[in-house]
Scaffold this motif. Structure first.
Motif, PDB file in Angstrom:
ATOM      1  N   LYS A  37       3.297   6.026  -5.543  1.00 31.39           N
ATOM      2  CA  LYS A  37       3.237   5.939  -7.000  1.00 31.39           C
ATOM      3  C   LYS A  37       4.382   5.121  -7.589  1.00 31.39           C
ATOM      4  CE  LYS A  37       0.747  10.322  -7.379  1.00 31.39           C
ATOM      5  NZ  LYS A  37      -0.560   9.652  -7.342  1.00 31.39           N
TER       6      LYS A  37
ATOM      7  N   PHE B 270       0.848  -1.196   0.000  1.00 28.04           N
ATOM      8  CA  PHE B 270       0.000   0.000   0.000  1.00 28.04           C
ATOM      9  C   PHE B 270       0.886   1.251   0.000  1.00 28.04           C
ATOM     10  CE2 PHE B 270      -3.380  -2.540   2.498  1.00 28.04           C
ATOM     11  CZ  PHE B 270      -3.858  -3.082   1.326  1.00 28.04           C
TER      12      PHE B 270
ATOM     13  N   GLN C 280       3.830   1.517  -1.262  1.00 30.54           N
ATOM     14  CA  GLN C 280       4.401   1.670  -2.593  1.00 30.54           C
ATOM     15  C   GLN C 280       3.374   2.270  -3.568  1.00 30.54           C
ATOM     16  OE1 GLN C 280       7.690   1.092  -2.396  1.00 30.54           O
ATOM     17  NE2 GLN C 280       6.984   0.552  -0.313  1.00 30.54           N
ATOM     18  N   GLN C 281       2.137   1.837  -3.402  1.00 31.78           N
ATOM     19  CA  GLN C 281       1.080   2.370  -4.266  1.00 31.78           C
ATOM     20  C   GLN C 281       0.884   3.869  -4.011  1.00 31.78           C
ATOM     21  OE1 GLN C 281      -2.279   3.461  -3.760  1.00 31.78           O
ATOM     22  NE2 GLN C 281      -2.764   3.437  -5.942  1.00 31.78           N
ATOM     23  N   GLN C 282       0.886   4.251  -2.734  1.00 27.95           N
ATOM     24  CA  GLN C 282       0.693   5.653  -2.394  1.00 27.95           C
ATOM     25  C   GLN C 282       1.872   6.504  -2.830  1.00 27.95           C
ATOM     26  OE1 GLN C 282      -0.101   5.360   1.810  1.00 27.95           O
ATOM     27  NE2 GLN C 282      -2.116   4.428   1.471  1.00 27.95           N
TER      28      GLN C 282
ATOM     29  N   LEU D 252       4.032   1.814  -7.973  1.00 27.65           N
ATOM     30  CA  LEU D 252       3.420   0.650  -8.644  1.00 27.65           C
ATOM     31  C   LEU D 252       2.818   1.069  -9.975  1.00 27.65           C
ATOM     32  CD1 LEU D 252       1.609  -1.147  -5.671  1.00 27.65           C
ATOM     33  CD2 LEU D 252       3.920  -1.511  -6.564  1.00 27.65           C
TER      34      LEU D 252
END
Length: 365
Positions: free
Chosen positions: A363, A357, A359-361, A365
């Motif tokens: 950016k 999560f 990593q997604q936040q 991913l």
């Protein structure tokens, strides 16, 4: 014995064996036609579609000799009368959510989902490996049907709200479309639960007859246009962490099936179970992005709301268990597994997901 006599005798024996095998095979694989009433409309293509996947697989595994025709809610009986139709043999089976029938007994709720219960993966583990299926079929026996898992939506959203909820105080007097035990728990927080059919939710929100409504999740919610009349989209749907859909089959009809047909039914139900969750996991992300682009305002439930709801849920379960042995027996089994499951998940999926999560936040991913 002469060679010619041996061949003649062997040929007669083979012919006799063939003659006996054909009717025996026909008897083991009879042509059977069943009707399955769903509690869902065809427009909910993933929920209703899982029943079609089930029917198709049963036919394929029986050389098309076992045909199960699926009917949408209302075509034979209303969606909330599905299990009654199975119990009295109006139809052979139905596809529905067990928790729709808590009016009969609150124990029905646990088979689908109860607030702060299990997530989808855990629900499957408890059902298939923790004895859940057997516990429920023991309970369902008095209603003259057997059940098997046949789908899961995964954790649902917390619904559409006409105003922001910043604390428990903001929930006082809010009229919300929500059903079953979740409604009982939300009532302890000041919510006024409303029983409203799916097709009436949008106009009720638009007119202000209700102030909030829970449905399913982004993929199904996007089709209904709720963001236009109730812009705040809350998460998570803590009352439905892993809601399971079941197939209910009339006991006498199921017992009368050949063993290989019973096996086909179980295998096809398991495939429908996998299909539904996989499809929702594939569709919900893009649908949520689309909803946000159309104006839906995503909001997490405040922590004081979550804590108050958890406490209210524990109180309700204690109250029900004190007077309902069926509920207590199955709830205690689920609760024991839930403790072990979250002990493990904090080291596995929980830790891994928190990292991803981030990593997604970021950016990445």
């Amino acid at each position: 014995m002469k060679r010619r006599d041996f061949l003649k005798t062997s040929g007669m024996a083979a012919a006799a064996t063939t003659a006996l095998a054909a009717p025996a095979l026909a008897q083991e694989n009879p042509e059977i036609n069943w009707r399955c009433t769903s509690s869902f409309p065809k427009s909910l293509d993933t929920l209703y579609g899982a029943a079609e996947v089930f029917s198709k697989r049963v036919a394929e595994m029986t050389d098309n000799k076992f045909q199960i025709q699926i009917f949408a809610a209302g075509e034979i009986v209303p969606g909330l009368q599905a299990v009654d139709a199975v119990s009295n043999a109006t139809v052979e089976m139905c596809q529905t959510c067990s928790y729709y029938f808590v009016g009969k007994d609150p124990t029905f709720a646990i088979a689908t989902a109860i607030p702060f219960g299990l997530n989808a993966r855990q629900q499957n583990a408890w059902m298939y490996q923790g004895g859940g299926i057997d516990l429920f079929n023991e309970f369902y026996a008095k209603y003259n049907f057997v059940a098997m898992p046949a789908g899961n939506t995964g954790v649902q959203m917390g619904g559409w709200w006409r105003k922001e909820i910043k604390s428990v105080a903001d929930m006082q007097g809010v009229k919300m479309r929500v059903a079953g035990i979740a409604g009982e728990i939300l009532a302890k927080l000041g919510i006024v639960p409303q029983q409203i059919a799916g097709g009436d939710i949008y106009p009720s929100l638009e007119k202000g007859t209700i102030d909030a409504a829970e449905w399913v999740g982004p993929y199904d919610d996007e089709k209904l246009g709720f963001a236009k009349v109730a812009p705040y989209y809350y998460y998570p749907g803590w009352w439905e962490g892993g809601p399971m859909i079941h197939l209910f089959i009339n006991t006498d009809k199921f017992n009368a099936l050949p063993d290989n047909y019973k096996a086909a039914v179980r295998a096809a139900a398991a495939q429908a179970d996998i299909y539904m969750l996989a499809r929702y996991d594939m569709q919900n992300g893009p649908a949520l992005k689309k909803l946000a682009a159309e104006g839906a305002q995503l909001r997490p439930f405040p922590q004081d709301v979550m804590q108050a709801a958890f406490k209210a849920a524990e109180d309700v379960y204690a109250e029900i268990s004190a007077k309902n042995e069926n509920f207590k027996k199955i709830y205690e089994s689920m609760k024991a597994y839930r403790s072990d499951a979250y002990f493990w998940f904090q080291f596995s999926e929980g830790f891994y997901d928190r990292f991803m999560f981030a990593q997604q936040q970021a950016k990445a991913l």
